[in-house]
Scaffold this motif. Structure first.
Motif, short mmCIF file in Angstrom:
data_model
loop_
_atom_site.label_atom_id
_atom_site.label_comp_id
_atom_site.label_asym_id
_atom_site.label_seq_id
_atom_site.Cartn_x
_atom_site.Cartn_y
_atom_site.Cartn_z
N GLU A 18 6.54 -6.99 10.40
CA GLU A 18 6.92 -6.35 9.03
C GLU A 18 5.82 -6.41 8.12
N LEU A 19 4.64 -7.22 8.45
CA LEU A 19 3.52 -6.73 7.37
C LEU A 19 2.83 -5.60 7.62
N ILE A 20 2.80 -4.92 8.97
CA ILE A 20 2.23 -3.92 9.06
C ILE A 20 3.26 -2.73 8.66
N ILE A 21 4.29 -2.64 8.80
CA ILE A 21 5.37 -1.93 8.48
C ILE A 21 5.43 -1.69 7.01
N LYS A 22 5.18 -2.86 6.03
CA LYS A 22 5.23 -2.92 4.69
C LYS A 22 4.13 -2.06 4.27
N GLU A 23 2.85 -2.18 4.82
CA GLU A 23 1.70 -1.75 4.18
C GLU A 23 1.40 -0.30 4.68
N GLY A 27 3.74 1.58 6.85
CA GLY A 27 5.10 2.33 7.19
C GLY A 27 5.52 2.31 8.39
N ILE A 28 6.76 2.67 8.40
CA ILE A 28 7.40 2.71 9.92
C ILE A 28 6.84 3.75 10.70
N GLU A 29 6.58 5.01 10.23
CA GLU A 29 5.92 5.81 11.07
C GLU A 29 4.81 5.55 11.56
N PHE A 30 3.59 5.05 10.89
CA PHE A 30 2.77 4.65 11.48
C PHE A 30 2.68 3.65 12.41
N PHE A 31 3.53 2.53 12.10
CA PHE A 31 3.85 1.37 13.09
C PHE A 31 4.34 1.86 14.46
N SER A 32 5.22 2.92 14.21
CA SER A 32 5.98 3.36 15.55
C SER A 32 5.05 4.30 16.51
N ASN A 33 4.10 5.13 15.71
CA ASN A 33 3.32 6.00 16.56
C ASN A 33 1.78 5.76 16.72
N LYS A 69 -5.91 -0.81 1.68
CA LYS A 69 -5.05 -0.35 0.67
C LYS A 69 -5.19 1.30 0.49
N VAL A 70 -4.11 1.77 1.29
CA VAL A 70 -3.90 3.32 1.47
C VAL A 70 -3.43 3.85 0.24
N GLU A 71 -4.05 4.73 -0.35
CA GLU A 71 -3.70 5.40 -1.48
C GLU A 71 -2.64 6.73 -1.27
N GLU A 72 -2.83 7.20 0.02
CA GLU A 72 -1.93 8.48 0.21
C GLU A 72 -0.66 8.00 0.31
N LYS A 107 -12.59 -11.85 1.93
CA LYS A 107 -12.06 -12.93 1.33
C LYS A 107 -10.52 -12.41 0.68
N GLN A 108 -10.39 -11.14 0.82
CA GLN A 108 -9.19 -10.34 0.35
C GLN A 108 -8.04 -9.86 1.17
N PHE A 109 -6.99 -9.91 0.86
CA PHE A 109 -6.17 -9.37 1.83
C PHE A 109 -6.41 -7.86 2.06
N TYR A 110 -6.73 -7.02 1.50
CA TYR A 110 -7.06 -5.83 1.61
C TYR A 110 -8.61 -5.71 1.70
N SER A 111 -8.91 -6.24 3.08
CA SER A 111 -10.36 -6.89 3.54
C SER A 111 -11.14 -5.64 4.08
#
Length: 341
Positions: free
Chosen positions: A131-136, A138-144, A228-231, A270-274
């Protein structure tokens, strides 16, 4: 103890160690059998009998091992390529029960849930990591672009003796190693790919505490963290052919030996977006073989052209190198590292 008694004791210990060494060495044997289409290697040691068949005209090896005390009981069986990289594998307990099966080509894995007391906990925590991966991303990225390869690890916090605050992480087991204790930390690792590359293992790492909260890991070596993906559309748009043309404009010689791969670059441990994903085209510039005492080595130098895989944009050109050194029974490899010379 008198001097002569010490000498006698030392001599007895020396003879004992010689006996033990000879005993274990005597347990090892290796036999090779040549057939019309393959070579069969049979190895025995104090615990296992291993049979590997290497085929002449096929790029794989059939592996099978048995426990010495019961040669009817299979310990493991699988298929490897001729570089001994595992393609598929099955493991059994010492009682002969099937433990797990893995397909390293597809990433699929199945286990005997009756032998894994903490399997449901692992599944529950893995869902949180998914769920963390999908949240950051998206489901398309996670699935493919992402797949879990049964790479989950469990640890228990243990206090260091005579210390109130310091502790170390005791390894309990993994997705394919049963354990009974409740873990304090779980680590999940995922492979990632782009459309025209192979799967890159261990490129997403996620650490959770015992209740499933994300833990920032300051390890600068392993691939923990997110980008942190801006697109708006979180998809890898990198194209190998276009990237080659851009790299040529920045100095690449297309006649040299080229490689391409996806990688993770740690920036802020040291950050979440590392960090960030990067797509690289490597260009081999030179190779140098050398010898130092008993060690032999090879120094390879590269130009590496770095791209943003989300957009396909060129980032920079880097000077990199790799070092391989080896001698009898030991060796090391650096992978690609900065070349400051």
């Amino acid at each position: 103890m008198l001097f002569w008694e010490i000498k006698v004791l030392k001599m007895k210990l020396f003879i004992f160690f010689i006996f033990i060494s000879q005993f274990f060495l005597s347990q090892y044997s290796e036999k090779k059998i040549k057939t019309d289409s393959s070579e069969i290697v049979i190895i025995k040691n104090s615990k296992y009998k291993v049979r590997e068949e290497i085929f002449d005209n096929k790029d794989y090896i059939i592996h099978k091992s048995w426990l010495i005390q019961d040669t009817a009981m299979v310990s493991s069986e699988g298929v490897m390529d001729k570089q001994h990289r595992t393609i598929s594998w099955k493991e059994y307990t010492e009682n002969g029960e099937w433990l797990y099966s893995r397909n390293y080509k597809t990433g699929e894995c199945s286990i005997n849930k009756f032998l894994f007391p903490k399997y449901l906990l692992f599944e529950k925590m893995k869902k949180k990591a998914d769920e963390l991966i999908i949240k950051e991303y998206g489901i398309e990225f996670f699935s493919n672009y992402v797949r879990f390869e049964c790479d989950g690890l469990a640890y228990k916090k243990q206090s260091i003796k005579d210390s109130k605050n310091d502790f170390y992480s005791k390894y309990l087991g993994s997705w394919t190693e049963p354990f009974k204790e409740n873990p304090d930390e779980l680590i999940f690792k995922y492979a990632v790919k782009i459309s025209d590359s192979e799967w890159k293992s261990d490129i997403i790492g996620i650490k959770l505490d015992k209740v499933g909260n994300y833990v920032i890991n300051e390890d600068v070596v392993n691939n923990y963290g997110f980008e942190k993906v801006e697109e708006k559309y979180k998809k890898f748009f990198i194209d190998y052919s276009n990237s080659i043309q851009i790299a040529i404009q920045n100095g690449l010689n297309n006649n040299n030996v080229l490689g391409h791969f996806l990688d993770w670059e740690k920036i802020n441990p040291k950050q979440f977006y590392s960090g960030r994903f990067i797509y690289c085209i490597s260009e081999l510039i030179s190779e140098e073989n050398y010898k130092h005492n008993n060690r032999k080595g090879r120094l390879s130098r590269y130009n590496v052209y770095v791209f943003n895989p989300w957009t396909g944009k060129f980032i920079e050109k880097r000077k990199m190198k790799s070092i391989i050194e080896y001698e009898n029974n030991s060796g090391m490899s650096t992978g690609l590292i900065p070349d400051k010379n």
